[in-house]
Design a protein around this motif. Structure first.
Motif, PDB file in Angstrom:
ATOM      1  N   LEU A 121      10.722   6.489  -7.382  1.00 30.90           N
ATOM      2  CA  LEU A 121      11.328   5.215  -7.758  1.00 30.90           C
ATOM      3  C   LEU A 121      12.462   4.819  -6.823  1.00 30.90           C
ATOM      4  CD1 LEU A 121      11.308   5.488 -11.648  1.00 30.90           C
ATOM      5  CD2 LEU A 121       9.750   4.223 -10.159  1.00 30.90           C
ATOM      6  N   ALA A 122      13.172   5.795  -6.279  1.00 30.68           N
ATOM      7  CA  ALA A 122      14.211   5.478  -5.299  1.00 30.68           C
ATOM      8  C   ALA A 122      13.593   4.862  -4.044  1.00 30.68           C
ATOM      9  CB  ALA A 122      15.001   6.740  -4.947  1.00 30.68           C
ATOM     10  N   ASP A 123      12.468   5.398  -3.596  1.00 31.39           N
ATOM     11  CA  ASP A 123      11.773   4.823  -2.441  1.00 31.39           C
ATOM     12  C   ASP A 123      11.238   3.429  -2.753  1.00 31.39           C
ATOM     13  OD1 ASP A 123      12.281   7.093  -0.965  1.00 31.39           O
ATOM     14  OD2 ASP A 123      10.294   7.975  -1.310  1.00 31.39           O
ATOM     15  N   ILE A 124      10.687   3.246  -3.956  1.00 27.02           N
ATOM     16  CA  ILE A 124      10.170   1.934  -4.369  1.00 27.02           C
ATOM     17  C   ILE A 124      11.305   0.912  -4.386  1.00 27.02           C
ATOM     18  CG2 ILE A 124       9.200   0.646  -6.327  1.00 27.02           C
ATOM     19  CD1 ILE A 124       7.093   2.298  -5.033  1.00 27.02           C
ATOM     20  N   ALA A 125      12.463   1.294  -4.932  1.00 24.14           N
ATOM     21  CA  ALA A 125      13.608   0.381  -5.001  1.00 24.14           C
ATOM     22  C   ALA A 125      14.089  -0.004  -3.609  1.00 24.14           C
ATOM     23  CB  ALA A 125      14.739   1.026  -5.797  1.00 24.14           C
ATOM     24  N   ALA A 126      14.037   0.936  -2.654  1.00 25.06           N
ATOM     25  CA  ALA A 126      14.516   0.664  -1.302  1.00 25.06           C
ATOM     26  C   ALA A 126      13.590  -0.281  -0.538  1.00 25.06           C
ATOM     27  CB  ALA A 126      14.672   1.976  -0.540  1.00 25.06           C
ATOM     28  N   MET A 127      12.291  -0.230  -0.801  1.00 18.46           N
ATOM     29  CA  MET A 127      11.358  -1.020   0.001  1.00 18.46           C
ATOM     30  C   MET A 127      10.897  -2.317  -0.644  1.00 18.46           C
ATOM     31  SD  MET A 127       7.707   0.654  -0.488  1.00 18.46           S
ATOM     32  CE  MET A 127       6.929  -0.669  -1.366  1.00 18.46           C
ATOM     33  N   CYS A 147       0.828  -1.213   0.000  1.00 23.26           N
ATOM     34  CA  CYS A 147       0.000   0.000   0.000  1.00 23.26           C
ATOM     35  C   CYS A 147       0.859   1.259   0.000  1.00 23.26           C
ATOM     36  CB  CYS A 147      -0.965  -0.017   1.180  1.00 23.26           C
ATOM     37  SG  CYS A 147      -2.249  -1.261   0.996  1.00 23.26           S
ATOM     38  N   HIS A 148       1.972   1.219   0.716  1.00 22.01           N
ATOM     39  CA  HIS A 148       2.870   2.384   0.723  1.00 22.01           C
ATOM     40  C   HIS A 148       3.457   2.621  -0.674  1.00 22.01           C
ATOM     41  CE1 HIS A 148       5.650   5.380   2.171  1.00 22.01           C
ATOM     42  NE2 HIS A 148       6.664   4.680   1.692  1.00 22.01           N
ATOM     43  N   GLY A 149       3.893   1.557  -1.331  1.00 26.66           N
ATOM     44  CA  GLY A 149       4.435   1.696  -2.687  1.00 26.66           C
ATOM     45  C   GLY A 149       3.397   2.190  -3.676  1.00 26.66           C
ATOM     46  N   ALA A 150       2.187   1.665  -3.581  1.00 30.70           N
ATOM     47  CA  ALA A 150       1.113   2.115  -4.482  1.00 30.70           C
ATOM     48  C   ALA A 150       0.778   3.584  -4.222  1.00 30.70           C
ATOM     49  CB  ALA A 150      -0.120   1.237  -4.302  1.00 30.70           C
ATOM     50  N   GLU A 151       0.736   3.972  -2.947  1.00 30.28           N
ATOM     51  CA  GLU A 151       0.460   5.380  -2.620  1.00 30.28           C
ATOM     52  C   GLU A 151       1.538   6.294  -3.188  1.00 30.28           C
ATOM     53  OE1 GLU A 151       0.033   5.658   1.597  1.00 30.28           O
ATOM     54  OE2 GLU A 151      -2.002   4.851   1.581  1.00 30.28           O
ATOM     55  N   LEU A 152       2.809   5.898  -3.068  1.00 30.71           N
ATOM     56  CA  LEU A 152       3.895   6.712  -3.634  1.00 30.71           C
ATOM     57  C   LEU A 152       3.701   6.923  -5.128  1.00 30.71           C
ATOM     58  CD1 LEU A 152       7.044   5.184  -1.885  1.00 30.71           C
ATOM     59  CD2 LEU A 152       6.139   7.491  -1.566  1.00 30.71           C
ATOM     60  N   LEU A 153       3.400   5.846  -5.836  1.00 30.63           N
ATOM     61  CA  LEU A 153       3.226   5.951  -7.293  1.00 30.63           C
ATOM     62  C   LEU A 153       1.993   6.774  -7.661  1.00 30.63           C
ATOM     63  CD1 LEU A 153       4.206   2.330  -8.321  1.00 30.63           C
ATOM     64  CD2 LEU A 153       5.449   4.434  -8.844  1.00 30.63           C
ATOM     65  N   GLN A 164      12.915  11.180 -14.934  1.00 32.86           N
ATOM     66  CA  GLN A 164      13.027  12.559 -14.457  1.00 32.86           C
ATOM     67  C   GLN A 164      11.918  12.906 -13.464  1.00 32.86           C
ATOM     68  OE1 GLN A 164      12.984  14.899 -17.999  1.00 32.86           O
ATOM     69  NE2 GLN A 164      15.028  14.281 -18.640  1.00 32.86           N
ATOM     70  N   ASP A 165      10.665  12.680 -13.851  1.00 35.29           N
ATOM     71  CA  ASP A 165       9.534  13.103 -13.022  1.00 35.29           C
ATOM     72  C   ASP A 165       9.356  12.246 -11.775  1.00 35.29           C
ATOM     73  OD1 ASP A 165       8.997  15.012 -14.965  1.00 35.29           O
ATOM     74  OD2 ASP A 165       7.608  13.696 -16.036  1.00 35.29           O
ATOM     75  N   LEU A 166       9.690  10.965 -11.871  1.00 33.11           N
ATOM     76  CA  LEU A 166       9.409  10.036 -10.765  1.00 33.11           C
ATOM     77  C   LEU A 166      10.675   9.536 -10.076  1.00 33.11           C
ATOM     78  CD1 LEU A 166       6.645   7.908 -12.507  1.00 33.11           C
ATOM     79  CD2 LEU A 166       6.358   9.963 -11.137  1.00 33.11           C
ATOM     80  N   ARG A 167      11.771  10.247 -10.219  1.00 31.92           N
ATOM     81  CA  ARG A 167      13.048   9.775  -9.683  1.00 31.92           C
ATOM     82  C   ARG A 167      13.006   9.527  -8.176  1.00 31.92           C
ATOM     83  NH1 ARG A 167      18.367  12.411 -11.739  1.00 31.92           N
ATOM     84  NH2 ARG A 167      17.649  11.160 -13.466  1.00 31.92           N
ATOM     85  N   ALA A 168      12.479  10.455  -7.392  1.00 34.92           N
ATOM     86  CA  ALA A 168      12.426  10.277  -5.934  1.00 34.92           C
ATOM     87  C   ALA A 168      11.493   9.136  -5.549  1.00 34.92           C
ATOM     88  CB  ALA A 168      11.977  11.572  -5.263  1.00 34.92           C
TER      89      ALA A 168
END
Length: 170
Positions: free
Chosen positions: A95-101, A44-50, A89-93
């Motif tokens: 995607l970094a969170d998604i990659a970490a979790m 849910c956290h990953g989906a919310e980020l996206l 470019q637009d989703l860099r931050a």
């Protein structure tokens, strides 16, 4: 060992700030239905980020969310129809969170021009958390005898009256 049944869920939504929480609750309900309680928070956290990133950067807010459970991995994919959205470019931050979790993630662009971002979480079928409540444990230090444990003869003894009181009822 219980074998896992593959599961699939698809949701189409027009992203807005108030819809992000609704989508998160819908995904959480499906994960609980699939007995994947331990994956609710990261998925849910990953989906919310996206979804927040799509709401902020995309001009086309129509989004599809899909989840696949294969018995070992849960793959969540969020796809949008905006051709101008640039994940690098637009989703860099985001995607970094998604990659970490997540255990794995990726981005692809099918022939239609839409962007799909997916991430996976690993869980074995044996680690699935059942939703059945546990039975309460007895709190007495001594167990009481159940009437069925008494011999049948003691329960069936004839009652005799002594001074107006039934002797068998004592």
């Amino acid at each position: 060992m219980k074998t896992a049944v593959p599961c699939y869920y698809h949701l189409d939504v027009e992203v807005s700030p108030e819809r992000v929480g609704q989508v998160s609750r819908i995904l959480a309900a499906h994960l609980r239905y699939w007995d994947l309680e331990n994956l609710v928070v990261p998925v849910c956290h990953g989906a919310e980020l996206l979804l927040h990133a799509i709401d902020e950067h995309a001009s086309d807010k129509d989004t599809s969310i899909e989840m696949w459970w294969n018995g070992q991995h849960l793959i969540t994919a969020v796809g949008g129809g905006d051709r101008d959205l640039r994940p690098d470019q637009d989703l860099r931050a985001c995607l970094a969170d998604i990659a970490a979790m997540s255990d794995g993630w990726g981005c692809c662009a099918p022939d239609g021009g839409a962007k799909i971002i997916w991430f996976s979480q690993r869980a074995r079928a044996g680690e699935r958390v059942p939703l059945v409540p546990t039975a309460p444990a007895p709190s007495l230090s001594q167990g009481l005898r159940v009437p069925r444990e008494l011999p049948v003869l003691a329960l069936a003894a004839p009652a005799t009256a002594v001074d107006g009181v039934l002797e068998g009822a004592r």
